[in-house]
Design a protein around this motif. Structure first.
Motif, PDB file in Angstrom:
ATOM      1  N   VAL A   1      25.485  23.685 -24.099  1.00  0.00           N
ATOM      2  CA  VAL A   1      25.496  23.649 -25.579  1.00  0.00           C
ATOM      3  C   VAL A   1      24.253  23.112 -26.188  1.00  0.00           C
ATOM      4  CG1 VAL A   1      28.036  23.058 -25.715  1.00  0.00           C
ATOM      5  CG2 VAL A   1      26.274  21.213 -25.206  1.00  0.00           C
ATOM      6  N   PRO A   2      23.833  23.109 -27.564  1.00  0.00           N
ATOM      7  CA  PRO A   2      22.471  22.624 -27.947  1.00  0.00           C
ATOM      8  C   PRO A   2      22.608  21.360 -28.323  1.00  0.00           C
ATOM      9  CG  PRO A   2      23.865  23.559 -29.753  1.00  0.00           C
ATOM     10  CD  PRO A   2      24.874  23.653 -28.607  1.00  0.00           C
ATOM     11  N   LEU A   3      21.255  20.887 -28.647  1.00  0.00           N
ATOM     12  CA  LEU A   3      21.078  19.621 -29.111  1.00  0.00           C
ATOM     13  C   LEU A   3      20.932  19.935 -30.582  1.00  0.00           C
ATOM     14  CD1 LEU A   3      19.873  16.615 -28.797  1.00  0.00           C
ATOM     15  CD2 LEU A   3      17.723  17.543 -29.388  1.00  0.00           C
ATOM     16  N   LEU A   4      22.000  18.770 -31.056  1.00  0.00           N
ATOM     17  CA  LEU A   4      22.303  19.151 -32.924  1.00  0.00           C
ATOM     18  C   LEU A   4      21.236  18.445 -33.526  1.00  0.00           C
ATOM     19  CD1 LEU A   4      26.033  18.750 -32.539  1.00  0.00           C
ATOM     20  CD2 LEU A   4      24.709  20.772 -32.259  1.00  0.00           C
ATOM     21  N   VAL A   5      20.577  18.995 -34.551  1.00  0.00           N
ATOM     22  CA  VAL A   5      20.004  18.313 -35.409  1.00  0.00           C
ATOM     23  C   VAL A   5      20.520  18.451 -36.863  1.00  0.00           C
ATOM     24  CG1 VAL A   5      17.456  18.078 -36.419  1.00  0.00           C
ATOM     25  CG2 VAL A   5      17.896  18.908 -33.971  1.00  0.00           C
ATOM     26  N   HIS A   6      20.897  17.321 -37.655  1.00  0.00           N
ATOM     27  CA  HIS A   6      21.213  17.319 -38.890  1.00  0.00           C
ATOM     28  C   HIS A   6      20.145  17.441 -39.900  1.00  0.00           C
ATOM     29  CE1 HIS A   6      25.051  16.207 -37.361  1.00  0.00           C
ATOM     30  NE2 HIS A   6      24.667  15.305 -36.691  1.00  0.00           N
ATOM     31  N   SER A   7      20.532  18.608 -40.948  1.00  0.00           N
ATOM     32  CA  SER A   7      19.428  18.854 -41.914  1.00  0.00           C
ATOM     33  C   SER A   7      19.474  17.833 -42.887  1.00  0.00           C
ATOM     34  CB  SER A   7      20.260  20.037 -42.864  1.00  0.00           C
ATOM     35  OG  SER A   7      21.503  19.609 -43.516  1.00  0.00           O
ATOM     36  N   ASN A   8      20.214  16.761 -42.789  1.00  0.00           N
ATOM     37  CA  ASN A   8      19.943  15.469 -43.575  1.00  0.00           C
ATOM     38  C   ASN A   8      19.279  14.534 -42.719  1.00  0.00           C
ATOM     39  OD1 ASN A   8      20.821  12.690 -44.752  1.00  0.00           O
ATOM     40  ND2 ASN A   8      21.314  13.807 -46.449  1.00  0.00           N
ATOM     41  N   LYS A   9      17.858  14.208 -43.023  1.00  0.00           N
ATOM     42  CA  LYS A   9      17.221  13.374 -41.898  1.00  0.00           C
ATOM     43  C   LYS A   9      17.717  12.154 -42.060  1.00  0.00           C
ATOM     44  CE  LYS A   9      12.224  12.192 -41.231  1.00  0.00           C
ATOM     45  NZ  LYS A   9      12.706  10.767 -40.870  1.00  0.00           N
TER      46      LYS A   9
ATOM     47  N   ASN B   1      20.372  12.081 -39.828  1.00  0.00           N
ATOM     48  CA  ASN B   1      19.903  12.170 -38.423  1.00  0.00           C
ATOM     49  C   ASN B   1      19.266  11.015 -38.033  1.00  0.00           C
ATOM     50  OD1 ASN B   1      19.819  14.747 -36.528  1.00  0.00           O
ATOM     51  ND2 ASN B   1      17.776  13.968 -36.471  1.00  0.00           N
ATOM     52  N   ASP B   2      18.559  10.318 -38.705  1.00  0.00           N
ATOM     53  CA  ASP B   2      18.046   9.195 -38.176  1.00  0.00           C
ATOM     54  C   ASP B   2      18.943   8.047 -37.940  1.00  0.00           C
ATOM     55  OD1 ASP B   2      15.459  10.335 -38.373  1.00  0.00           O
ATOM     56  OD2 ASP B   2      15.079   9.523 -40.164  1.00  0.00           O
ATOM     57  N   PHE B   3      20.032   7.959 -38.763  1.00  0.00           N
ATOM     58  CA  PHE B   3      21.137   7.068 -38.643  1.00  0.00           C
ATOM     59  C   PHE B   3      21.944   7.113 -37.241  1.00  0.00           C
ATOM     60  CE2 PHE B   3      24.831   4.136 -39.820  1.00  0.00           C
ATOM     61  CZ  PHE B   3      24.322   3.298 -40.242  1.00  0.00           C
ATOM     62  N   TYR B   4      22.137   8.248 -37.216  1.00  0.00           N
ATOM     63  CA  TYR B   4      22.882   8.438 -35.932  1.00  0.00           C
ATOM     64  C   TYR B   4      22.202   9.426 -35.119  1.00  0.00           C
ATOM     65  CZ  TYR B   4      26.898   7.162 -38.787  1.00  0.00           C
ATOM     66  OH  TYR B   4      27.735   6.609 -39.328  1.00  0.00           O
TER      67      TYR B   4
ATOM     68  N   PHE C   1      27.366   3.755 -47.346  1.00  0.00           N
ATOM     69  CA  PHE C   1      28.053   4.948 -46.770  1.00  0.00           C
ATOM     70  C   PHE C   1      27.248   6.354 -46.607  1.00  0.00           C
ATOM     71  CE2 PHE C   1      31.268   1.915 -48.905  1.00  0.00           C
ATOM     72  CZ  PHE C   1      31.660   1.236 -47.478  1.00  0.00           C
ATOM     73  N   PHE C   2      27.697   7.137 -45.864  1.00  0.00           N
ATOM     74  CA  PHE C   2      27.468   8.544 -46.140  1.00  0.00           C
ATOM     75  C   PHE C   2      28.772   9.359 -46.502  1.00  0.00           C
ATOM     76  CE2 PHE C   2      24.251   7.340 -42.975  1.00  0.00           C
ATOM     77  CZ  PHE C   2      22.977   7.896 -43.406  1.00  0.00           C
TER      78      PHE C   2
END
Length: 280
Positions: free
Chosen positions: A116-124, A127-130, A207-208
């Motif tokens: 499985v891959p390393l997941l990178v969220h499009s919302n920076k 991604n930085d918060f989690y 909140f997100f």
């Protein structure tokens, strides 16, 4: 091909962004042996059909939206019957770096049933918060999402398939839970990065907000209720119930189209309660 292993890829579409789908299939066609594209009655299917796809891409058009698991299982069956070694599962809106499959190929191991891959969220901000904690180039993990899963078809027993009671949500939770139950190992390749989007995330105070459509919310709640019913009183089911309540409250209180989303949540909850379910 870069090695002797035979790779099948599957992408399930529903009204996808045409330019991204074209880019993904064109690039992927040079990296794998064959691509199955299952379309779930997209509103823009004429646009999909008009793409000049590579010769190793096959489109299957479904007259109704059947969700994800039915097509994933069809791809598994096709791959095993036609001598493929691995199945790569991708979402229509996921993107990956050019070295994605190269990294997978270099880290194939007899000790694991899938990579499985390393997941990178499009919302920076999200991604930085989690942030994902990384320990080495590869590491064993309990689960991942569907997209990016690189599944060893030779090792996969017939008892393990995607749960067709589900539509789109919890499909990954259920599948990776079955792998753990059978004692299979899942290996994350941290150098293989998959860029993903969760809804249309924005920040509202602390909140997100995910800003899913009412249609997606209804299917999501339905699936989560079915999953919770199947795994009642398990620690993860209890956590999922609490998390779902929290996310639904945020959607109804702070997102746009709150009335439509509230109706979708109620409808999804009701459908999840009355849906027939098979054994876990």
């Amino acid at each position: 091909m870069m090695s002797s292993i035979k790779i099948l890829a599957v992408i399930v579409t529903y009204s996808p962004e045409i330019s991204l789908l074209r880019k993904t299939t064109n690039f992927l066609s040079k990296q794998v042996d064959s691509i199955l594209l299952y379309d779930n009655n997209s509103q823009n299917f004429k646009d999909i059909a008009s793409i000049q796809l590579p010769q190793n891409v096959t489109i299957h058009s479904c007259p109704i939206n059947k969700g994800l698991p039915v097509h994933y299982n069809a791809a598994i069956q096709y791959g095993q019957e036609n001598g493929f070694d691995y199945l790569l599962i991708l979402d229509q809106d996921s993107s990956f770096d050019d070295n994605f499959l190269t990294e997978y190929r270099q880290n194939i191991s007899d000790d694991s049933i899938c990579l499985v891959p390393l997941l990178v969220h499009s919302n920076k901000s999200y991604n930085d918060f989690y942030p994902t904690k990384i320990n080495g180039k590869t590491e064993p993990v309990a689960s991942s999402i569907n997209s990016g899963t690189f599944l060893n078809l030779k090792k996969l027993p017939p008892q393990i398939r995607f749960d067709e009671d589900l539509f789109i949500d919890c499909v990954d939770f259920d599948f990776f839970g079955k792998l753990r139950k059978f004692g299979f190992k899942v290996l994350r390749v941290n150098s293989a990065k998959l860029h993903i989007s969760l809804g249309n995330i924005n920040r509202f105070g602390p909140f997100f907000l995910y800003n899913y459509s009412p249609f997606r919310l209804e299917k999501q709640i339905r699936d989560r209720i079915i999953f919770i019913r199947k795994h009642l009183f398990s620690p993860f089911a209890i956590w999922l119930a609490a998390f779902t309540l929290f996310c639904n409250a945020k959607a109804v209180l702070f997102e746009k189209n709150r009335i439509e989303k509230f109706k979708a949540i109620v409808k999804g909850f009701a459908k999840g309660l009355v849906a027939k379910k098979t054994r876990p």
